[in-house]
Design an enzyme around this catalytic site. Structure first.
Site, PDB file in Angstrom:
ATOM      1  CB  SER A 282      -0.826 -28.778  38.784  1.00  9.63           C
ATOM      2  OG  SER A 282      -1.181 -27.537  39.372  1.00  9.63           O
ATOM      3  CG  ASP A 283       1.860 -24.277  34.379  1.00 11.12           C
ATOM      4  OD1 ASP A 283       1.880 -23.334  35.195  1.00 11.12           O
ATOM      5  OD2 ASP A 283       2.374 -24.184  33.247  1.00 11.12           O
ATOM      6  CG  HIS A 284      -1.201 -20.092  37.317  1.00 14.79           C
ATOM      7  ND1 HIS A 284      -2.463 -19.597  37.132  1.00 14.79           N
ATOM      8  CD2 HIS A 284      -0.631 -19.333  38.266  1.00 14.79           C
ATOM      9  CE1 HIS A 284      -2.640 -18.572  37.931  1.00 14.79           C
ATOM     10  NE2 HIS A 284      -1.542 -18.384  38.639  1.00 14.79           N
ATOM     11  N   GLY A 285      -3.511 -23.246  37.204  1.00 15.16           N
ATOM     12  CA  GLY A 285      -4.874 -23.445  36.671  1.00 15.16           C
ATOM     13  C   GLY A 285      -5.092 -24.761  35.939  1.00 15.16           C
ATOM     14  CB  ALA A 286      -2.793 -27.507  35.035  1.00  9.49           C
TER      15      ALA A 286
END
Ligand code: BGC
Length: 761
Positions: A282-286
């Protein structure tokens, strides 16, 4: 035993790919046994731990991270690049219940310690060997520092320069971007992940991040499946086909469903259609953001939705450990689903050789002081790629190259900024090691007395912009003198010089994540400076430093010569001097169209025709046009001048092609000027009539040729049946018989065409 070993080595050396396959087969079987065995011993907490990617920071102190590692609750670390910390973390991982080693990731986007040009610059080389060099050196340096995973390449197609992240990608074109992405993967990962110098690549951001509406960061995307498969998904697929073992998921929603929650994208397309078997990050904080997107009710629900869609690893994990075991207990997620994600991570670690060599490339002697020693940099490679990235946009009366005995006024807010020249995403780069343009020019002329310098103007007088740029520590210089004082000083030195070289553009922080703009012109302060310099009557060379196409029609009219240099990295100043003084003849070509004005956006060369094309001479009424603007960009895709000129003509081997046939395109190129130089020959194709409208032209090949003055050379392309395929009216990937136009040129405006027909046999 010795005999057996000799036989083994003999096979290894002489039996080629077949043996390699058998060996792989055996390794795969062993790998399965190894991982099955490991999984059978792991608790659900430990399995979830492997799905957590964590960085030290905020509440998560180094000590807390170390404790979680030892408890088997963390699978990978990112954003730590300091060697003693990495070693210490690995030591603790090897004390965890099942002694599973960690991997170490970082954003190695355009270089590591040695910073190469931003990726838009690397793409401007249109030179596969230069792209390869940047990727190889980046992997070499990163692995030498003990890192083994990068969050790159970023292959989002970008057609909207308002979006700040266009700087990180390779531009507007699927083919050029695919080529760059493929090369990054091949050169970074190498043949085998077990190679000590292999850096695992993470192709991102899957998918369509580059197509955010209005160019506004994190906004939604909405696109037909045809356009996706035909254009936007192509580079991710190319990077995956090249073997990228990780994919990072985009932060945006794709046709109404956030990518992180998008089962169609992550499972049906990526896993089932493309057979991707690596890890999905996942991307950061997604995962938390799924609540804001409105597809999850709370953090626990967000975790469920992400796992169900096909996420394996949670970057900067906040919730997996807290909620996944519980979700399994409740039956909302099956243990098989966790096993599957965990298996992807363990397989990756196995293939990286981490289980047999967890301290691979970790060198406890390396500390933060020794890490950045000058002799650990790759300056020569960086300088070479940097000068190839420079695009000559204008050169009236051959004002460039400059002779070294001229008196030069170097002026502008970007002329001596070590931080800006590195560009964004250069976290391991050190500004104090970078060569600024002022420094590069002084070194080149070997006489600092003939070079004078003035700051000239602040980048902008917009206090909000400075607040934004300096939000996380001051990086952008602000001179408190009045604009008038600075301009007067600049004019003073300009008048005493033979030529003015003005460095204008953007601060690096203006072309980054979270830096969308609606106004793409130079800020007023810089425009005032240029106006004043122009009035001195001295020849004006405008050197642009920026991370996106800008609107530059006024500056283009003012300049005698104009260079686009992007943010060129550690050796940027030397590279600029090489081009200014003709030690390198510029060969870069634009990977993105430069709009004439913001209202045209998106403006890209491979658009569809319309039923009412604009007239070439006269736009006419009731045609696809703006009455207050041209349709064409200021600088088209593929554009870039040289200090010499080239003539080209070409022929096709046939005017007809069978399904199993091919067309050979032979291009004669002649250097008709007086300087040695490199030309990029560009091959475009148009499918004239098909079951769906096809673009007016699409890039399908490019080759570089270096020629001495008056030398002639030949470039050859082969057009094969597969290259004619597209997604037809039934969404089948086919080639349809009929007429095709082949264009050859030095940029995408070319109208130099020949025609062939694809036969129905
Ligand atoms: C970016 C990614 C990057 C990640 C880790 C995110 O904000 O979107 O591209 O890899 O941070 O730094």
């Amino acid at each position: 035993m010795i005999k057996k070993l000799a036989l083994f080595l003999f096979f290894l050396v002489f039996s080629g790919p077949l043996f390699a396959q058998e060996l792989n087969g055996k390794t795969n079987a062993e790998k399965k046994v190894f991982i099955d065995n490991l999984l059978s011993k792991m608790t659900i907490q430990e399995k979830v731990g492997q799905l957590r990617l964590v960085s030290v920071g905020g509440d998560l102190t180094l000590n807390k991270v170390l404790d979680q590692i030892e408890a088997g609750e963390i699978g990978g670390i990112f954003n730590t690049i300091v060697e003693p910390d990495l070693s210490q973390m690995q030591e603790r991982a090897l004390k965890s219940p099942n002694k599973i080693p960690l991997y170490f990731g970082f954003d190695i986007i355009h270089g590591h310690r040695t910073v190469f040009p931003i990726n838009l610059g690397i793409a401007s080389t249109w030179d596969r060997s230069a792209i390869a060099k940047a990727a190889e050196v980046s992997a070499d340096e990163a692995t030498s520092d003990g890192l083994n995973v990068t969050w790159a390449p970023m292959v989002d197609i970008t057609r909207d320069p308002r979006w700040g992240r266009v700087s990180e990608g390779f531009g507007e074109d699927p083919y050029l971007t695919s080529e760059a992405g493929r090369i990054f993967v091949e050169k970074m990962q190498k043949q085998s992940l077990a190679d000590k110098k292999s850096l695992v690549t993470t192709v991102k951001h899957f998918a369509l991040y580059g197509a955010v509406e209005g160019g506004r960061e994190y906004n939604s995307t909405d696109m037909s499946e045809r356009k996706m498969f035909q254009e936007y998904l192509v580079p991710y697929k190319a990077a995956i086909d090249a073997g990228s073992r990780a994919v990072m998921v985009s932060l945006v929603s794709v046709n109404g469903i956030p990518a992180t929650a998008n089962h169609w994208l992550l499972t049906e397309v990526l896993r089932n259609q493309w057979h991707f078997d690596g890890v999905v990050v996942s991307d950061h904080g997604a995962i938390r953001e799924l609540i804001n997107h409105g597809v999850a009710s709370d953090p626990k629900d967000a975790v469920r939705v992400a796992i169900k869609a096909g996420i394996d690893i949670s970057m900067n994990d906040e919730y997996f450990l807290q909620f996944l075991p519980e979700l399994v207990k409740e039956g909302a997620i099956t243990e098989d689903e966790i096993n599957q994600a965990c298996r992807h991570v363990l397989e990756l670690k196995y293939d990286m050789g981490l289980f047999s060599d967890p301290y691979r490339n970790l060198d406890p002697k390396l500390n933060i002081e020794t890490m950045f020693a000058n002799d650990r940099l790759h300056r020569e490679e960086a300088r070479d790629v940097a000068r190839r990235s420079i695009v000559l946009l204008k050169n009236n009366n051959e004002i460039l190259p400059l002779t070294k005995n001229k008196k030069i006024a170097v002026i502008g807010p970007l002329a001596d900024s070590q931080r800006d020249i590195l560009g964004s995403w250069s976290g391991a780069g050190r500004a104090n090691l970078a060569v600024t343009p002022l420094e590069g020019i002084k070194r080149a002329v070997n006489n600092s007395k003939s070079v004078s310098y003035a700051f000239g103007a602040n980048l902008s007088d917009d206090a909000n912009l400075y607040r934004f740029l300096n939000l996380y520590g001051e990086t952008t210089k602000f001179d408190h003198r009045s604009a008038k004082q600075m301009i007067t000083e600049a004019i003073g030195i300009a008048k005493k010089s033979d030529v003015v070289v003005a460095f204008v553009g953007e601060a690096e922080g203006m072309a980054h994540e979270s830096s969308s703009r609606t106004n793409l012109s130079l800020p007023a302060t810089q425009k005032q400076l240029l106006n004043a310099l122009k009035k001195t009557g001295k020849p004006l060379v405008i050197v642009l430093m920026n991370g996106r196409p800008l609107t530059l029609s006024e500056e283009y009219a003012q300049a005698d010569a104009m260079l686009e240099t992007w943010f060129l990295g550690t050796e940027g100043g030397n590279a600029i001097a090489d081009v200014l003084f003709g030690d390198y003849n510029p060969s870069g070509k634009l990977p993105m169209s430069f709009p004439d004005n913001v209202g045209q956006i998106p403006v890209y060369y491979s658009h569809l025709n319309t039923g009412r094309p604009r007239g070439t001479e006269n736009m006419g009424k009731y045609t696809t046009s703006y009455f207050d603007s041209p349709n064409d960009p200021l600088f088209p895709f593929g554009f870039g001048l040289s200090y010499t000129n080239f003539a080209m003509d070409f022929s096709l081997s046939s005017s007809e092609m069978n399904k199993d046939g091919e067309i050979i395109v032979k291009v004669n190129v002649e250097n008709i000027g007086n300087k040695e130089g490199m030309q990029t020959v560009q091959l475009y194709l148009q499918d004239v009539t098909a079951s769906v409208s096809r673009p007016v032209k699409e890039l399908i090949g490019f080759e570089n040729i270096n020629l001495k003055p008056h030398e002639k050379g030949e470039v050859e392309f082969v057009i094969k049946y597969d290259m004619l395929k597209f997604w037809n009216d039934k969404m089948e990937y086919v080639a349809e018989p009929g007429k095709f136009n082949v264009f050859i040129g030095s940029d995408s405006r070319t109208q130099d065409k020949k025609t062939f027909s694809l036969l129905d046999k």
